[in-house]
Motif scaffolding. Sequence first.
Motif, mmCIF file in Angstrom:
data_model
loop_
_atom_site.group_PDB
_atom_site.id
_atom_site.type_symbol
_atom_site.label_atom_id
_atom_site.label_comp_id
_atom_site.label_asym_id
_atom_site.label_seq_id
_atom_site.Cartn_x
_atom_site.Cartn_y
_atom_site.Cartn_z
ATOM 1 N N THR A 169 0.001 -18.362 -1.886
ATOM 2 C CA THR A 169 1.186 -17.525 -1.676
ATOM 3 C C THR A 169 1.591 -16.753 -2.927
ATOM 4 N N SER A 170 1.148 -17.217 -4.091
ATOM 5 C CA SER A 170 1.475 -16.535 -5.351
ATOM 6 C C SER A 170 0.214 -16.433 -6.203
ATOM 7 N N PRO A 171 -0.672 -15.480 -5.886
ATOM 8 C CA PRO A 171 -1.968 -15.400 -6.581
ATOM 9 C C PRO A 171 -1.852 -15.142 -8.077
ATOM 10 N N GLU A 172 -0.701 -14.666 -8.521
ATOM 11 C CA GLU A 172 -0.528 -14.388 -9.949
ATOM 12 C C GLU A 172 -0.268 -15.660 -10.756
ATOM 13 N N LYS A 173 0.024 -16.772 -10.079
ATOM 14 C CA LYS A 173 0.327 -18.031 -10.765
ATOM 15 C C LYS A 173 -0.919 -18.907 -10.875
ATOM 16 N N ASP A 174 -0.798 -19.999 -11.652
ATOM 17 C CA ASP A 174 -1.913 -20.929 -11.794
ATOM 18 C C ASP A 174 -2.110 -21.720 -10.508
ATOM 19 N N VAL A 175 -3.241 -22.408 -10.412
ATOM 20 C CA VAL A 175 -3.629 -23.093 -9.180
ATOM 21 C C VAL A 175 -2.563 -24.070 -8.701
ATOM 22 N N GLU A 176 -2.011 -24.867 -9.598
ATOM 23 C CA GLU A 176 -1.076 -25.921 -9.209
ATOM 24 C C GLU A 176 0.264 -25.384 -8.720
ATOM 25 N N ASN A 177 0.549 -24.125 -8.968
ATOM 26 C CA ASN A 177 1.864 -23.568 -8.619
ATOM 27 C C ASN A 177 1.763 -22.284 -7.807
ATOM 28 N N SER A 178 0.741 -22.174 -6.986
ATOM 29 C CA SER A 178 0.534 -20.916 -6.270
ATOM 30 C C SER A 178 0.202 -21.089 -4.794
ATOM 31 N N ARG A 179 0.215 -22.331 -4.302
ATOM 32 C CA ARG A 179 -0.158 -22.588 -2.917
ATOM 33 C C ARG A 179 1.007 -23.180 -2.126
ATOM 34 N N THR A 180 0.992 -22.923 -0.818
ATOM 35 C CA THR A 180 2.036 -23.414 0.076
ATOM 36 C C THR A 180 1.368 -23.954 1.336
ATOM 37 N N VAL A 181 2.011 -24.945 1.961
ATOM 38 C CA VAL A 181 1.474 -25.542 3.188
ATOM 39 C C VAL A 181 2.270 -25.043 4.392
ATOM 40 N N PHE A 182 1.556 -24.692 5.443
ATOM 41 C CA PHE A 182 2.161 -24.226 6.690
ATOM 42 C C PHE A 182 1.624 -25.070 7.850
ATOM 43 N N ILE A 183 2.373 -25.077 8.955
ATOM 44 C CA ILE A 183 1.952 -25.801 10.154
ATOM 45 C C ILE A 183 1.813 -24.817 11.311
ATOM 46 N N LEU A 184 0.713 -24.938 12.026
ATOM 47 C CA LEU A 184 0.510 -24.158 13.242
ATOM 48 C C LEU A 184 -0.364 -24.961 14.186
ATOM 49 N N ASP A 185 -0.444 -24.527 15.431
ATOM 50 C CA ASP A 185 -1.335 -25.235 16.349
ATOM 51 C C ASP A 185 -2.471 -24.326 16.790
ATOM 52 N N ASN A 186 -3.387 -24.897 17.545
ATOM 53 C CA ASN A 186 -4.584 -24.144 17.921
ATOM 54 C C ASN A 186 -4.332 -23.136 19.040
ATOM 55 N N GLN A 187 -3.067 -23.005 19.462
ATOM 56 C CA GLN A 187 -2.715 -21.978 20.439
ATOM 57 C C GLN A 187 -2.190 -20.707 19.769
#
Length: 385
Positions: A169-187
């Motif tokens: 979600t924040s490609p300008e930041k380092d690995v440990e501070n640039s990702r976010t988790v989302f939830i979705l289903d297979n529909q």
Amino acid sequence: MDFKFTSEQNILRKMIRRFAEQEIAPRFAQIEKEGYLQDITDRMAELGIVGIAVPEAYGGSGYDFVTQTMVIHELAKVNPGVAFTLEAHWKAVDQVVTYGSEELKERWLFRANSELFTFGQTEPASGSDPSTQQTTAKRVDDGWLLNGNKAFLTNGVLAASVYLVLAITSPEKDVENSRTVFILDNQNPGFENGRVEDFIGMRGCPVGDFYLSDALVPDVDRLGEIDQGMEIGHEAHHTARFLMGALAAGIQDQALKLAVDYVLERELFGQPMAHLDGVKFRISDIATGAEATKLIMYHAAWLKDQGLHQKSETTMAKLFGSDYALKAANHAMQLFGAYGYSREYPVEHLWRDAKALQYAEGAYEKLQIDIANVALFERKGESYL
């Protein structure tokens, strides 16, 4: 520390053992041939097993981590692959319980009593090195657009209907501070199933991949804070690893039972094989490894239940357990001789199942580094024992 199970745990343990022996064991050959069987998961949901890790407020049993470990262990004594589906499910559920908002929990956790979840972190070119991940999430007016490809998901394609996805979600930041988790289903219209892996072991648990193409996820289905994803991912691994220890202990217990039964009956040089010292060495190794694995895994689960530091202990459960599960399977095969190498005997599958544990939830070598780093730079010799 009390090493006895409670009366409630013992009742549950007997129920799980009876279910595994009566309804899973007779279908071993079918599982080995066909792979994942949805009706077994449906039956586990009917019995309340799937929802064991779900809090009571959301329709589950709300059992603690020691109990979850016990259940995985009992199932793995009969079929590690079937047990593996629950390990992946409960790992994902734990993150929703820990990091989810109340609204998010209401939206998803009731489904976790009857449907399997999974957590998509690994990508085709990204295993132990998260810096090469490419799945992205871009903020839009209606939420987030996710694009990418996740691979080697336990429960992927055939079993899971709900997916946790780690995205940049924040490609300008380092690995440990640039990702976010989302939830979705297979529909979700932007979700597409990929291939199912044809793995040699853990046949009762499907592993596959999926693709996201402008998959729209509302912000309410964001798990945790923006850019908190790596923390959640690390915690998911730590939850999974003592459950992986339980899988390993189940394999070792299977190997011990099969080996003991065989050497007590088989005669060699005019006496039962069990009287030979070389045979006793192998039996001793299997039995000791199994007992040590149980002590490590239950200790790690207990630490998590107490809210105590357990990052190194849970990794040890997975590392030691997977190592000795493979050794136990090898010992059992060797004691069976050529019969152990034949599919007609229920031994060789233990080796195939055990080998999977050295890849899933962190490569064997990566875990060695993690344990050493804690000992060298964090814990400095302190212990809770």
